[in-house]
Scaffold this motif. Structure first.
Motif, PDB file in Angstrom:
ATOM      1  N   PHE A   1       0.826  -1.211   0.000  1.00  0.00           N
ATOM      2  CA  PHE A   1       0.000   0.000   0.000  1.00  0.00           C
ATOM      3  C   PHE A   1       0.862   1.264   0.000  1.00  0.00           C
ATOM      4  CE2 PHE A   1      -3.563  -2.539   2.197  1.00  0.00           C
ATOM      5  CZ  PHE A   1      -4.143  -2.837   0.975  1.00  0.00           C
ATOM      6  N   GLY A   2       1.954   1.210   0.757  1.00  0.00           N
ATOM      7  CA  GLY A   2       2.846   2.362   0.802  1.00  0.00           C
ATOM      8  C   GLY A   2       3.422   2.678  -0.564  1.00  0.00           C
ATOM      9  N   TRP A   3       3.717   1.635  -1.324  1.00  0.00           N
ATOM     10  CA  TRP A   3       4.276   1.810  -2.668  1.00  0.00           C
ATOM     11  C   TRP A   3       3.218   2.316  -3.646  1.00  0.00           C
ATOM     12  CZ3 TRP A   3       4.219  -2.433  -6.722  1.00  0.00           C
ATOM     13  CH2 TRP A   3       4.869  -2.013  -7.892  1.00  0.00           C
ATOM     14  N   ILE A   4       2.024   1.686  -3.632  1.00  0.00           N
ATOM     15  CA  ILE A   4       0.983   2.015  -4.608  1.00  0.00           C
ATOM     16  C   ILE A   4       0.339   3.367  -4.313  1.00  0.00           C
ATOM     17  CG2 ILE A   4      -1.292   1.334  -5.479  1.00  0.00           C
ATOM     18  CD1 ILE A   4      -0.448  -1.583  -5.072  1.00  0.00           C
ATOM     19  N   VAL A   5      -0.017   3.601  -3.041  1.00  0.00           N
ATOM     20  CA  VAL A   5      -0.796   4.788  -2.689  1.00  0.00           C
ATOM     21  C   VAL A   5       0.093   6.000  -2.431  1.00  0.00           C
ATOM     22  CG1 VAL A   5      -2.502   5.738  -1.075  1.00  0.00           C
ATOM     23  CG2 VAL A   5      -2.601   3.314  -1.708  1.00  0.00           C
ATOM     24  N   PHE A   6       1.216   5.787  -1.733  1.00  0.00           N
ATOM     25  CA  PHE A   6       2.033   6.933  -1.300  1.00  0.00           C
ATOM     26  C   PHE A   6       3.396   7.008  -1.995  1.00  0.00           C
ATOM     27  CE2 PHE A   6      -0.693   5.643   2.267  1.00  0.00           C
ATOM     28  CZ  PHE A   6      -1.437   6.802   2.428  1.00  0.00           C
ATOM     29  N   GLU A   7       3.667   6.055  -2.882  1.00  0.00           N
ATOM     30  CA  GLU A   7       4.945   6.004  -3.596  1.00  0.00           C
ATOM     31  C   GLU A   7       6.123   5.990  -2.625  1.00  0.00           C
ATOM     32  OE1 GLU A   7       4.999   9.201  -6.393  1.00  0.00           O
ATOM     33  OE2 GLU A   7       3.460   8.313  -7.671  1.00  0.00           O
ATOM     34  N   GLN A   8       5.951   5.209  -1.553  1.00  0.00           N
ATOM     35  CA  GLN A   8       6.998   5.069  -0.535  1.00  0.00           C
ATOM     36  C   GLN A   8       7.393   3.603  -0.425  1.00  0.00           C
ATOM     37  OE1 GLN A   8       4.942   6.595   2.916  1.00  0.00           O
ATOM     38  NE2 GLN A   8       5.769   8.654   2.651  1.00  0.00           N
ATOM     39  N   LEU A   9       8.663   3.327  -0.571  1.00  0.00           N
ATOM     40  CA  LEU A   9       9.181   1.984  -0.344  1.00  0.00           C
ATOM     41  C   LEU A   9      10.031   1.990   0.932  1.00  0.00           C
ATOM     42  CD1 LEU A   9      10.214   0.752  -3.907  1.00  0.00           C
ATOM     43  CD2 LEU A   9       8.457  -0.240  -2.421  1.00  0.00           C
ATOM     44  N   PRO A  10      10.088   0.872   1.641  1.00  0.00           N
ATOM     45  CA  PRO A  10      10.910   0.825   2.859  1.00  0.00           C
ATOM     46  C   PRO A  10      12.357   1.181   2.558  1.00  0.00           C
ATOM     47  CG  PRO A  10       9.506  -1.116   2.709  1.00  0.00           C
ATOM     48  CD  PRO A  10       9.379  -0.401   1.405  1.00  0.00           C
ATOM     49  N   THR A  11      13.007   1.831   3.506  1.00  0.00           N
ATOM     50  CA  THR A  11      14.422   2.158   3.361  1.00  0.00           C
ATOM     51  C   THR A  11      15.260   0.884   3.448  1.00  0.00           C
ATOM     52  OG1 THR A  11      14.752   2.442   5.743  1.00  0.00           O
ATOM     53  CG2 THR A  11      14.002   4.376   4.485  1.00  0.00           C
ATOM     54  N   PRO A  12      16.496   0.905   2.938  1.00  0.00           N
ATOM     55  CA  PRO A  12      17.363  -0.273   3.079  1.00  0.00           C
ATOM     56  C   PRO A  12      17.505  -0.721   4.537  1.00  0.00           C
ATOM     57  CG  PRO A  12      18.318   1.283   1.519  1.00  0.00           C
ATOM     58  CD  PRO A  12      17.131   1.961   2.126  1.00  0.00           C
ATOM     59  N   ALA A  13      17.522   0.257   5.456  1.00  0.00           N
ATOM     60  CA  ALA A  13      17.643  -0.093   6.871  1.00  0.00           C
ATOM     61  C   ALA A  13      16.434  -0.886   7.355  1.00  0.00           C
ATOM     62  CB  ALA A  13      17.800   1.181   7.709  1.00  0.00           C
ATOM     63  N   THR A  14      15.258  -0.586   6.809  1.00  0.00           N
ATOM     64  CA  THR A  14      14.043  -1.309   7.211  1.00  0.00           C
ATOM     65  C   THR A  14      14.102  -2.759   6.743  1.00  0.00           C
ATOM     66  OG1 THR A  14      12.754   0.727   7.113  1.00  0.00           O
ATOM     67  CG2 THR A  14      11.522  -1.342   7.044  1.00  0.00           C
ATOM     68  N   TRP A  15      14.682  -2.993   5.563  1.00  0.00           N
ATOM     69  CA  TRP A  15      14.816  -4.363   5.081  1.00  0.00           C
ATOM     70  C   TRP A  15      15.726  -5.188   5.990  1.00  0.00           C
ATOM     71  CZ3 TRP A  15      11.275  -5.803   1.934  1.00  0.00           C
ATOM     72  CH2 TRP A  15      10.764  -4.941   0.960  1.00  0.00           C
ATOM     73  N   VAL A  16      16.600  -4.514   6.729  1.00  0.00           N
ATOM     74  CA  VAL A  16      17.463  -5.197   7.702  1.00  0.00           C
ATOM     75  C   VAL A  16      16.759  -5.327   9.046  1.00  0.00           C
ATOM     76  CG1 VAL A  16      19.631  -5.073   8.990  1.00  0.00           C
ATOM     77  CG2 VAL A  16      19.579  -4.407   6.579  1.00  0.00           C
ATOM     78  N   GLY A  17      16.173  -4.225   9.518  1.00  0.00           N
ATOM     79  CA  GLY A  17      15.587  -4.211  10.862  1.00  0.00           C
ATOM     80  C   GLY A  17      14.297  -4.981  10.986  1.00  0.00           C
ATOM     81  N   ALA A  18      13.418  -4.909   9.971  1.00  0.00           N
ATOM     82  CA  ALA A  18      12.117  -5.572  10.055  1.00  0.00           C
ATOM     83  C   ALA A  18      12.240  -7.095  10.223  1.00  0.00           C
ATOM     84  CB  ALA A  18      11.270  -5.228   8.841  1.00  0.00           C
ATOM     85  N   PRO A  19      13.102  -7.792   9.436  1.00  0.00           N
ATOM     86  CA  PRO A  19      13.254  -9.237   9.669  1.00  0.00           C
ATOM     87  C   PRO A  19      13.770  -9.566  11.071  1.00  0.00           C
ATOM     88  CG  PRO A  19      14.125  -8.642   7.524  1.00  0.00           C
ATOM     89  CD  PRO A  19      13.845  -7.357   8.241  1.00  0.00           C
ATOM     90  N   LEU A  20      14.633  -8.699  11.623  1.00  0.00           N
ATOM     91  CA  LEU A  20      15.108  -8.934  12.991  1.00  0.00           C
ATOM     92  C   LEU A  20      13.948  -8.849  13.980  1.00  0.00           C
ATOM     93  CD1 LEU A  20      18.464  -6.905  13.105  1.00  0.00           C
ATOM     94  CD2 LEU A  20      18.199  -9.393  13.195  1.00  0.00           C
ATOM     95  N   ILE A  21      13.080  -7.830  13.821  1.00  0.00           N
ATOM     96  CA  ILE A  21      11.946  -7.661  14.719  1.00  0.00           C
ATOM     97  C   ILE A  21      10.972  -8.831  14.593  1.00  0.00           C
ATOM     98  CG2 ILE A  21       9.902  -6.248  15.192  1.00  0.00           C
ATOM     99  CD1 ILE A  21      11.557  -3.796  14.382  1.00  0.00           C
ATOM    100  N   ILE A  22      10.631  -9.188  13.346  1.00  0.00           N
ATOM    101  CA  ILE A  22       9.670 -10.274  13.127  1.00  0.00           C
ATOM    102  C   ILE A  22      10.253 -11.605  13.587  1.00  0.00           C
ATOM    103  CG2 ILE A  22       8.438 -11.593  11.360  1.00  0.00           C
ATOM    104  CD1 ILE A  22       8.134  -8.985   9.794  1.00  0.00           C
TER     105      ILE A  22
END
Length: 271
Positions: free
Chosen positions: A234-255
């Motif tokens: 939704f962030g990509w389609i509606v707001f043209e926002q993709l997660p930052t590279p840091a989020t691709w690292v941090g989110a898997p750690l959190i999950i």
């Protein structure tokens, strides 16, 4: 629920005050439950001997929901969703401090890994996401964890729909009192957003509650993490926002850390 967060963010971009979003999120629950009980002829099910406990849960819930709505407006959807998953870690900390539960090395280790993931996403001092937004998101996650302890206590004697109903009964009038001071004129688009927000919020609450009837909590928790996929999409389609590279690292750690906590909880209860 991810769809609801999209509408909350759109409401913020259209300068609809957050109190209005909160009010319309809560209001539909009251007539829905009343009509449902009327059709079933089960009015006595509204009775409760724990009105004070419901009021306390509502007070905390009002703060927590306000923080989570604010986090969505301050952060990209994916980052707000990922930080919301830290609720699991706050719950572990609170269970040790408040409930005096014995938290072993596995769960403490998971909490540590999870907050490393938070630091990776926030990147304090390194031009990461808004630190004020991250702080609000973490505070909202903490409040959800605190509320979960209250709900666990209420659930001993109260039905799930009753907890949801009294939450709205106590909070909707508070938001209504504030509305005259913050409400602004709306066009058709604004009202569509508010109506959709109310509808998705109610539907989401119903299906989340229903899911616990058809699957164990451990399974439901795992499915909850699919919210990050929807938030990213939704962030990509509606707001043209993709997660930052840091989020691709941090989110898997959190999950991953949250799943470890869920696994240890399952091991503990099945032992």
């Amino acid at each position: 629920m991810s769809g609801m967060y999209v509408l909350i963010k759109l409401a913020g971009e259209r300068e609809i005050h957050i109190v209005e979003s909160l009010f319309w999120r809560q209001l539909p629950t009251i007539p829905f439950v009343l009509i449902w009980l009327l059709l079933k002829g089960q009015w006595p099910r509204l009775r409760t001997k724990r009105l004070g406990a419901h009021a306390r849960r509502a007070m905390y819930g009002m703060v927590g929901m306000s923080l989570n709505f604010a986090a969505v407006t301050l952060l990209p959807l994916a980052e707000a969703t990922a930080l919301n998953f830290t609720t699991v870690f706050w719950a572990v900390i609170l269970s040790a401090v408040i409930l005096k539960e014995n938290v072993g090395y596995w769960r403490w280790g998971a909490v540590l890994i999870g907050f490393v993931g938070v630091l990776a996403i926030a990147k304090p001092g390194a031009g990461g996401i808004s630190l004020s937004g991250a702080s609000v998101a973490l505070a909202g996650a903490f409040m959800i964890a605190l509320i979960s302890i209250q709900i666990r206590n209420l659930s001993i004697s109260e039905e799930p729909f009753l907890i949801v109903f009294y939450f709205s009964v106590f909070t909707a009038p508070v938001f209504a009192l504030v509305l005259p001071f913050v409400a602004t004129p709306h066009d058709v688009g604004d009202w569509c957003i508010l109506f959709g927000l109310a509808l998705l919020g109610l539907f989401g609450q119903l299906v989340l509650t229903a899911s616990l009837r058809f699957a164990p909590v451990s399974t439901v928790i795992i499915m909850d993490y699919s919210g990050l996929i929807w938030a990213t999409l939704f962030g990509w389609i509606v707001f043209e926002q993709l997660p930052t590279p840091a989020t691709w690292v941090g989110a898997p750690l959190i999950i991953g850390a949250a799943l470890l906590v869920a696994w240890r909880e399952h091991q503990k209860t099945s032992a």
